[in-house]
Design a protein around this motif. Structure first.
Motif, short mmCIF file in Angstrom:
data_model
loop_
_atom_site.label_atom_id
_atom_site.label_comp_id
_atom_site.label_asym_id
_atom_site.label_seq_id
_atom_site.Cartn_x
_atom_site.Cartn_y
_atom_site.Cartn_z
N TRP A 225 0.71 -1.18 -0.12
CA TRP A 225 0.00 0.11 0.09
C TRP A 225 0.97 1.24 0.11
O TRP A 225 1.85 1.16 0.09
CB TRP A 225 -1.12 0.04 1.27
N HIS A 226 0.22 2.38 -0.22
CA HIS A 226 1.00 3.73 -0.04
C HIS A 226 0.47 4.54 1.22
O HIS A 226 -0.56 4.61 1.78
CB HIS A 226 0.59 4.70 -1.40
N GLY A 227 1.56 4.76 1.88
CA GLY A 227 1.36 5.54 3.01
C GLY A 227 0.94 7.05 2.79
O GLY A 227 0.86 7.78 1.67
N LEU A 228 -0.13 7.44 3.57
CA LEU A 228 -0.99 8.72 3.47
C LEU A 228 -1.84 8.73 2.20
O LEU A 228 -2.07 9.80 1.67
CB LEU A 228 0.14 9.92 3.57
N ARG A 273 6.82 9.23 -6.27
CA ARG A 273 5.91 8.65 -6.53
C ARG A 273 4.43 9.60 -6.14
O ARG A 273 3.37 9.41 -6.72
CB ARG A 273 5.71 7.39 -5.59
N GLY A 274 4.58 10.22 -5.08
CA GLY A 274 3.52 11.04 -4.99
C GLY A 274 2.90 12.09 -6.05
O GLY A 274 1.89 12.52 -6.15
N ARG A 322 6.67 -0.10 -1.75
CA ARG A 322 5.76 0.69 -0.90
C ARG A 322 6.47 2.00 -0.72
O ARG A 322 7.40 2.48 -1.28
CB ARG A 322 5.61 0.01 0.54
N GLY A 323 5.71 2.91 0.19
CA GLY A 323 6.33 4.33 0.04
C GLY A 323 5.26 5.42 0.33
O GLY A 323 3.94 4.72 -0.07
N ASN A 324 5.44 6.35 0.90
CA ASN A 324 4.07 7.39 0.86
C ASN A 324 3.97 8.08 -0.33
O ASN A 324 4.59 8.16 -1.25
CB ASN A 324 4.43 8.28 1.98
N VAL A 325 2.62 8.70 -0.49
CA VAL A 325 2.57 9.38 -1.79
C VAL A 325 2.16 10.83 -1.27
O VAL A 325 1.12 11.49 -2.14
CB VAL A 325 1.24 8.53 -2.41
N HIS A 326 2.61 11.52 -0.43
CA HIS A 326 2.30 12.79 -0.04
C HIS A 326 3.01 13.51 -1.16
O HIS A 326 3.80 13.09 -2.11
CB HIS A 326 2.95 13.22 1.32
N PRO A 355 -2.86 13.11 -1.25
CA PRO A 355 -3.71 12.88 -2.34
C PRO A 355 -5.46 12.79 -1.85
O PRO A 355 -5.78 12.54 -0.76
CB PRO A 355 -3.43 11.44 -3.02
N ALA A 356 -6.12 13.19 -2.91
CA ALA A 356 -7.44 13.05 -3.04
C ALA A 356 -8.06 11.81 -3.43
O ALA A 356 -9.44 11.61 -3.54
CB ALA A 356 -8.18 14.45 -3.32
#
Length: 850
Positions: A225-228, A273-274, A322-326, A355-356
């Protein structure tokens, strides 16, 4: 002779010349008694001198620990070859002898056995482990009952940091912040055929056999999954967007592709990625899928005969990044507290850097299926589910920064070295994080062991050192950012430089990034360290290493991107800093010169399974750094940087190199403006840069003269101090023999204050302090309170993370973005004037006045 005359006879006898005849009779007896008394007095005096010399030496050593007089610090750091106390090159050589492969391996194993995703119980456990290591290595006596753990914002937490400049002994504690974090609940991905029936369901788990027992055991611990990421469900047609960069989305629009309501499929690489998610979101996409493409692995692919991990060095086809997408180019840290710290009671706002729309990371195995469906003519839609049963599990979650302090003689100047401790979005470092972050933690703690060894051998830095283990970096640089936002003013007043450590080893090539002020320091320290795997070369030579796994099949675009990624290096081979790690708040928000170095993967190295379950101790032992010699090399490198920054009389900050780089940056924006047919006058900005170069050259001369004068004065005082000290010891001993006490006003520090030599010394030291003040002010001068337009958190006019890059740096960001995104000559001229004013102000600050 009358006995009442005896003292007079004694006095006359002891003052007689050698040619006088010896007295006879009773006078001889008096003379003999006087001589005996004199010899006894001399012996007593010698014994007293020896005793009080020892006492004085002990007293000085004790005072060195608590002395608040800056002169003492300068005195003890005069010569690079000084022996007592330990300092300079001698300290560096002793430090370099401490980090070693055996210890690094043991440290890695210790942290590789602990689960520590940010905000979990395992994370708290590793924070306490890190604290315990600091207490042990820095000889900090633990509290008998409660651990020094403070809630951010409380008087205890604030005073711990704000009082760093007053500490006289090493300290360590934990600060607890309370950001918004999220955790995964459930997810799925399906292809629906013409009638809405599922035609294919993706297996989103990573798969491994027992060849790598860590990966096999924990592959399904946490969903990919993606954090945030935003929770929800998205249903729509699939659109392929290549790397999901701005130019890729622009190309789709030019081709007439409508992205509104679609699911975007993009591959990792090219940008953060974000920002792939942000680009799709701004075009109306319903969701985003991001996958790992083996084309980006260079020559290490099955096409070239390499077996997939765990049976070979190629990518496991089920691996997921994985990783965040902020949105890191808007602002880092807790999305709900931009610009202020996330205390437990902080007011929260809707995070604009999140993200929205929902997103998921994919393996190549799953992406390959989607790409085949795209090439078929049959109509289909994709259904993406990211925690659909309820919203993403957002909650205020405690995180723990560990802070340690080594006080210096000059405690109002501080060097910070830091790196993050938290692992990616999975419950166990056993299966994720042997490289990121465990290799960085290992290298940092090896450096800490070196500092501890120096302390036990009498070393004390000239400037204070702060050691930081940041938490929640993987959720968007949260730990470091919240601390920086909490103590912005203190950092601005005291921190002279920041040395960052993230992933220290994931491949064979040394990558160095820094503010231009620190570029030469990175080079000089790296050339002093042997190459970790090749005799006769230095660590700096590892910049040219490129792996050993070759093959005929390689993607041309990937080759070009790899070349471009390394082309922004400056004239000495150091890249500018963008974002993506914990230096961001120091450099981009406060203006503290920062540096980072690590071993990174190349197109011919074993594939580094970044943020994957396959980033395991086995992969590190087999492919990443089998001997742990690269871990040790990075530990030595960051340690040498910290020793120079904390120990050199004049700070090793190269303003002339920076001013020359500014000219290169101006050339680049002129080229951009010409290509965009924007007619603006860059000549006034060039003139300002030339003035800065001239002022910096004058400052170089001032630096050399100030250091020369200071060292000469310090040597004089050191010699004079020894003579004066022995004189006072003798006088004190004579007073004690006559039954008198030594006068308290003759204490060493008070006597020093009364001497002409000290007054001369103070005058000589003023230029050094003034020069260091100018060096510190250099980077700060580029900080604008108004920030970069559209992303005002970033305040540095000289460099910022690229608006659509994230990791990569954009130099002169205000001007660059006004040209590239606005295309408005008025906006460009405004940004030119802003930068010109900042440079002109800096010229005045560093100008050498006759």
């Amino acid at each position: 002779m009358d006995e009442k005359q005896l003292p007079a006879v004694v006095v006359r006898s002891t003052s007689a010349t050698a040619f006088e005849p010896l007295p006879t009779g009773r006078a001889c007896l008096v003379w003999i008694s006087a001589m005996r008394w004199f010899r006894t007095s001399i012996a007593t005096l010698i014994a007293c001198i020896f005793y009080y010399s020892l006492q004085s030496s002990y007293s000085l050593q004790e005072k060195a620990h608590v002395d608040q007089n800056l002169l003492q610090g300068y005195l003890q750091n005069i010569d690079k070859s000084c022996r007592d106390p330990l300092c300079g090159r001698e300290a560096e050589m002793l430090f370099l002898s401490i980090p070693n492969e055996e210890s690094a391996t043991a440290t890695s194993r210790m942290f590789a056995s602990e689960p520590h995703m940010a905000g979990t119980a395992g994370d708290f456990k590793t924070a306490k482990s890190f604290l315990a290591i600091l207490q042990s290595e820095l000889d900090i006596e633990p509290l008998p009952s409660n651990l020094p753990i403070f809630r951010a914002g409380t008087p205890e937490s604030r005073s711990a940091t704000l009082n760093i400049s007053s500490y006289t002994k090493s300290m360590a504690w934990i600060d607890t912040y309370f950001p918004i974090l999220n955790t995964p609940l459930n997810h799925s991905l399906e292809i629906l055929g013409m009638h809405g029936n599922p035609a294919w369901t993706a297996d989103l788990d990573e798969v491994s056999d027992e060849t790598d027992p860590y990966a096999a055991m924990y592959a399904t611990v946490t969903p990919a999954w993606h954090g945030l990421s935003r929770g929800g469900e998205a249903l729509g047609e699939l659109v392929y967007a290549h790397y999901g960069r701005k130019q890729d989305y622009d190309a789709l629009l030019e081709a007439g592709v409508n992205i509104t309501g679609k699911i975007v499929l993009a591959r990792y690489g090219g940008n953060f990625r974000g920002l792939k998610v942000r680009g799709a979101q701004e075009l109306g996409a319903a969701g985003v899928l991001i996958y790992s493409d083996p084309r980006d692995d260079g020559t290490v692919t099955p096409k070239n005969g390499y077996k997939p991990y765990p049976h070979g060095p190629a990518r496991n086809p089920t691996s997921v990044q994985r990783g965040n997408v902020h949105f890191p180019s808007l602002y880092p840290g807790d999305p709900t507290t931009p610009g202020y710290p996330s205390y437990e009671e902080s007011v929260r706002m809707e995070g604009l850097s999140r993200p929205a729309i929902p997103s998921l990371p994919l393996s190549w195995k799953n992406a390959e299926v989607l790409l085949k469906w795209l090439n078929d003519t049959e109509e289909f839609v994709v259904r993406l589910v990211n925690n659909a049963r309820r919203a993403v599990d957002d909650k205020i979650t405690p995180i723990w920064n560990v802070i340690g302090v080594i006080p210096g003689h000059i405690r109002d100047e501080v060097v910070v070295v830091g790196g993050h401790r938290d692992a990616k979005f999975i419950e166990s470092i056993k299966v994720l994080g042997a490289s990121d972050p465990s290799s960085g933690t290992t290298s940092m703690l090896e450096a800490v062991r070196g500092f501890g060894h120096l302390l036990r051998n009498g070393w004390k830095p000239l400037r204070s050192i702060v050691i930081a283990s940041w938490d929640a970096e993987e959720f968007g640089l949260i730990g470091s950012t919240e601390w920086g936002e909490d103590f912005t003013d203190w950092i601005g007043d005291h921190v002279v430089a920041y040395v960052n450590i993230d992933t220290s080893v994931s491949g064979s090539r040394l990558r160095t990034s820094a503010s231009p002020l620190l570029a030469h320091l990175l080079v000089q320290t790296a050339t002093q360290i042997p190459h970790p795997t090749s005799e006769g070369r230095t660590l700096w030579d590892a910049r040219n290493d490129s792996g050993t796994l070759f093959g005929d099949d390689i993607d041309e675009e990937v080759l070009n991107m790899d070349y471009t990624a390394y082309s922004p290096e400056d004239s000495v081979g150091v890249r500018p800093l963008g974002s993506g790690s914990d230096y961001t708040v120091f450099l981009q928000y406060i203006g503290v010169p920062s540096a980072e170095a690590c071993f990174t993967s190349t197109l011919h190295d074993p594939v580094y399974h970044y943020h994957s379950v396959f980033d395991t101790p086995r992969w590190q032992d087999l492919y990443g750094d089998p001997t742990f010699s690269r871990h040790v090399a990075i530990a030595k490198h960051i340690g040498l940087q910290v020793l120079r920054l904390s120990g050199d009389l004049v700070l090793p900050l190269n303003t002339t190199h920076y001013s020359l780089q500014l000219e290169t940056y101006v050339d680049q924006v002129v080229t951009l403006a010409t290509a965009a047919s924007i007619d603006v006058d860059f000549l006034p900005l060039r003139d300002s840069v030339y003035s800065l170069q001239a002022a910096s050259l004058d400052l170089d001369v001032e630096k050399a003269e100030a250091e020369h004068k200071s060292r000469a004065a310090l040597r004089f005082l050191k010699r004079h101090g020894r003579t004066a000290r022995m004189t006072r010891i003798v006088l004190c001993a004579l007073r004690k023999l006559t039954g008198k006490m030594c006068r308290p006003e003759e204490s060493e520090l008070q006597l020093k204050a009364e001497t002409e030599s000290e007054r001369r010394l103070l005058q000589a030291l003023e230029p050094v302090r003034a020069v260091n003040g100018k060096l510190i002010a250099f980077e700060r001068a580029f900080i604008s309170k108004d920030g970069i337009k559209g992303r005002e958190w970033f305040k540095h006019l000289g460099v910022a993370p690229g608006k659509w890059l994230g990791y990569g740096a954009t130099t002169l960001p205000g001007i660059t973005e006004a040209i590239s995104f606005n295309g408005d000559p008025v906006a460009v001229a405004h940004e030119i004037e802003r930068l010109k004013c900042a440079i002109d102000g800096l010229v005045e600050k560093i100008r050498v006045h006759a």
